[in-house]
Motif scaffolding. Structure first.
Motif, PDB file in Angstrom:
ATOM      1  N   CYS A  60       0.980  -1.201   0.021  1.00 40.19           N
ATOM      2  CA  CYS A  60      -0.069   0.084  -0.106  1.00 40.19           C
ATOM      3  C   CYS A  60       0.857   1.342   0.024  1.00 40.19           C
ATOM      4  CB  CYS A  60      -0.988  -0.209   1.094  1.00 40.19           C
ATOM      5  SG  CYS A  60      -2.046   1.329   1.163  1.00 40.19           S
TER       6      CYS A  60
ATOM      7  N   ARG B 165      -5.854   0.924   2.035  1.00 38.32           N
ATOM      8  CA  ARG B 165      -5.365  -0.291   2.081  1.00 38.32           C
ATOM      9  C   ARG B 165      -6.479  -1.414   1.740  1.00 38.32           C
ATOM     10  NH1 ARG B 165      -3.310  -2.507   7.946  1.00 38.32           N
ATOM     11  NH2 ARG B 165      -3.254  -4.288   7.420  1.00 38.32           N
ATOM     12  N   SER B 166      -7.584  -1.235   2.173  1.00 42.52           N
ATOM     13  CA  SER B 166      -8.685  -2.041   1.826  1.00 42.52           C
ATOM     14  C   SER B 166      -8.770  -2.335   0.107  1.00 42.52           C
ATOM     15  CB  SER B 166     -10.100  -1.417   2.274  1.00 42.52           C
ATOM     16  OG  SER B 166     -10.538  -0.181   1.829  1.00 42.52           O
ATOM     17  N   SER B 167      -8.535  -1.319  -0.618  1.00 38.86           N
ATOM     18  CA  SER B 167      -8.407  -1.510  -2.115  1.00 38.86           C
ATOM     19  C   SER B 167      -7.279  -2.512  -2.496  1.00 38.86           C
ATOM     20  CB  SER B 167      -8.252  -0.086  -2.726  1.00 38.86           C
ATOM     21  OG  SER B 167      -9.333   0.814  -2.429  1.00 38.86           O
TER      22      SER B 167
ATOM     23  N   GLN C 221      -5.845  -4.650  -0.471  1.00 41.11           N
ATOM     24  CA  GLN C 221      -6.316  -5.875  -0.108  1.00 41.11           C
ATOM     25  C   GLN C 221      -7.394  -6.691  -1.171  1.00 41.11           C
ATOM     26  OE1 GLN C 221      -5.089  -7.598   3.131  1.00 41.11           O
ATOM     27  NE2 GLN C 221      -5.788  -9.094   1.184  1.00 41.11           N
ATOM     28  N   SER C 222      -8.115  -5.832  -1.637  1.00 44.39           N
ATOM     29  CA  SER C 222      -9.031  -6.511  -2.365  1.00 44.39           C
ATOM     30  C   SER C 222      -8.448  -6.695  -3.723  1.00 44.39           C
ATOM     31  CB  SER C 222     -10.386  -5.199  -2.808  1.00 44.39           C
ATOM     32  OG  SER C 222     -10.819  -5.013  -1.732  1.00 44.39           O
TER      33      SER C 222
END
Ligand code: SAM
Length: 386
Positions: free
Chosen positions: A34, A46-48, A50-51
């Motif tokens: 990230c 960070r969630s993107s 991770q996706s």
């Protein structure tokens, strides 16, 4: 998928992740990915990241233990992506004819002028993992990980050794890709006839040699450093008493140094005149440079000034560095400089050199160690002629 509102071309983040993982010398955590992707494309949550990782694993990415990611297969390394801005870097260090840069080797090579390096002498990272931040932290805390801590001997603490036997087939493939990419980026920066000496290990040298040959370097032989090591020779783990007369692997008493050359232009004499390279310097007029070099382990006095786990001895390094420039003219590069021992050897024999080191602690160590190692006189050896 992204919540930052930044407008990006389709696939830009995915390509940035691929590029970041391909440039990394070890698997990365989601947080590290990230940070590096955000430095290139602007902030990405960070969630993107991770996706994208989850969606494209295992097709593009492989997930290793403890949530570290690497590319699952060779990817297109020439993805059109701007160079990542560098993290805060130390200023370059200069001493005599030596320059050391706090830099990642592959990125630095991208920016180096063509045909400006006359020889390479280096001891590169091998497992790729062993110099990752995680493994370095374990080593610095003496907690092992990929590093084996040999038992003390005669009251002396012995240097840790990386455990190459633990590398998986995937990690070996990654190693091949790393050295191929390194060779590919190195070649345009070399003058024709530049020699490349690469320290290796009997377990991995075939992979490195294959990768460098595939990158187009000519194989010119192998230097055997005759030295006592702590590798091999052990009885089966946890069954010493049952199999007292057995060794799992031979106790290794040598270290291979691969020797390659950038193809020459015309005849050797033409190349020597034009580029000052293409051959090896003799230790003396009557003696050719030989491919077996007896070498005592690195002396305690050297370790005291340069406590790097892979420190090579000056007595040996000065012989190969000197041989690397047949006329004593040009620049020697060590792209994986560690404590700067190769640069110190170059300084000692009167050569210009450039070193690269991407770990800030080792960079700082090298700045202090280079002047001391360059002045060091190995006991029992004559200082090589300049
Ligand atoms: C095997 S050690 C070299 C030690 C050296 N022979 C000495 O005597 O000190 C390899 C070094 O390369 C550094 N390194 C690993 N990957 C790198 C990269 N991509 N760019 C620059 N340095 C790197 C590591 O931090 C490590 O210090």
């Amino acid at each position: 998928m992204e919540k930052t509102g930044a407008r990006r071309a389709p696939g830009q983040v995915r390509d940035a992740i691929l590029k970041v993982l391909d440039e990394a010398t070890a698997p990365l955590s989601v947080m590290e990915i990230c940070d590096r992707v955000s430095a290139v494309t602007g902030p990405v949550p960070r969630s993107s990241i991770q996706s994208y990782l989850s969606l494209n694993t295992p097709r593009l990415f492989a997930r290793e233990s403890r949530g570290l990611y690497r590319p699952s297969a060779p990817t297109n390394l020439s993805l059109p992506l701007p160079l990542a801005p560098q993290e805060p870097l130390r200023p370059p260090f200069h001493f005599g004819r030596t320059s050391l840069f706090h830099a990642e080797a592959l990125r630095w090579l991208d920016r180096r002028p063509a045909r400006s390096i006359h020889a390479v002498v280096t001891d590169p990272p091998y497992g790729l993992h062993e110099y990752s931040p995680v493994q370095q932290r374990k080593l610095r805390e003496r907690r092992g990980g990929v590093w084996r801590m040999p038992p003390s001997f005669d009251g002396h603490r012995r240097s840790p050794l990386p455990r190459f036997t633990t590398l998986t087939p995937d990690q070996l493939a990654q190693l091949e890709r790393f050295f191929h990419e390194w060779g590919r980026k190195l070649r345009p920066r070399l003058v024709p006839g530049a020699h490349v000496f690469v320290a290796s290990s009997p377990l991995l040298s075939f992979i490195v040699a294959g990768a460098l040959a595939r990158a187009g370097l000519e194989r010119r032989g192998e230097i055997i450093r005759l030295t006592t090591t702590m590798r091999g020779g052990d009885r089966p783990k946890a069954a010493h008493a049952e199999f007292p007369e057995v060794s799992v692997m031979p106790r290794s008493n040598w270290e291979p140094w691969l020797l390659f050359r950038e193809p020459i232009e015309g005849r050797v004499q033409d190349n020597l005149r034009r580029w000052k390279t293409g051959a090896l310097r003799r230790p003396s007029k009557d003696k050719p440079f030989g491919d077996v070099i007896p070498s005592a382990p690195t002396r305690r006095a050297e370790r005291a000034v340069a406590s790097h786990p892979s420190l090579k001895p000056q007595a040996f390094l000065r012989q190969i560095v000197r041989a690397a420039l047949p006329l004593g003219e040009g620049v020697v590069l060590d792209p994986f400089a560690g404590s700067g021992s190769t640069l110190a050897a170059a300084e000692a024999v009167g050569y210009s050199s450039i070193g690269l080191e991407n770990d800030s602690e080792y960079f700082d160590l090298a700045c202090g160690a280079i002047p001391k190692l360059a002045r060091y006189t190995p006991s029992g050896t004559a200082r090589p002629p300049r």
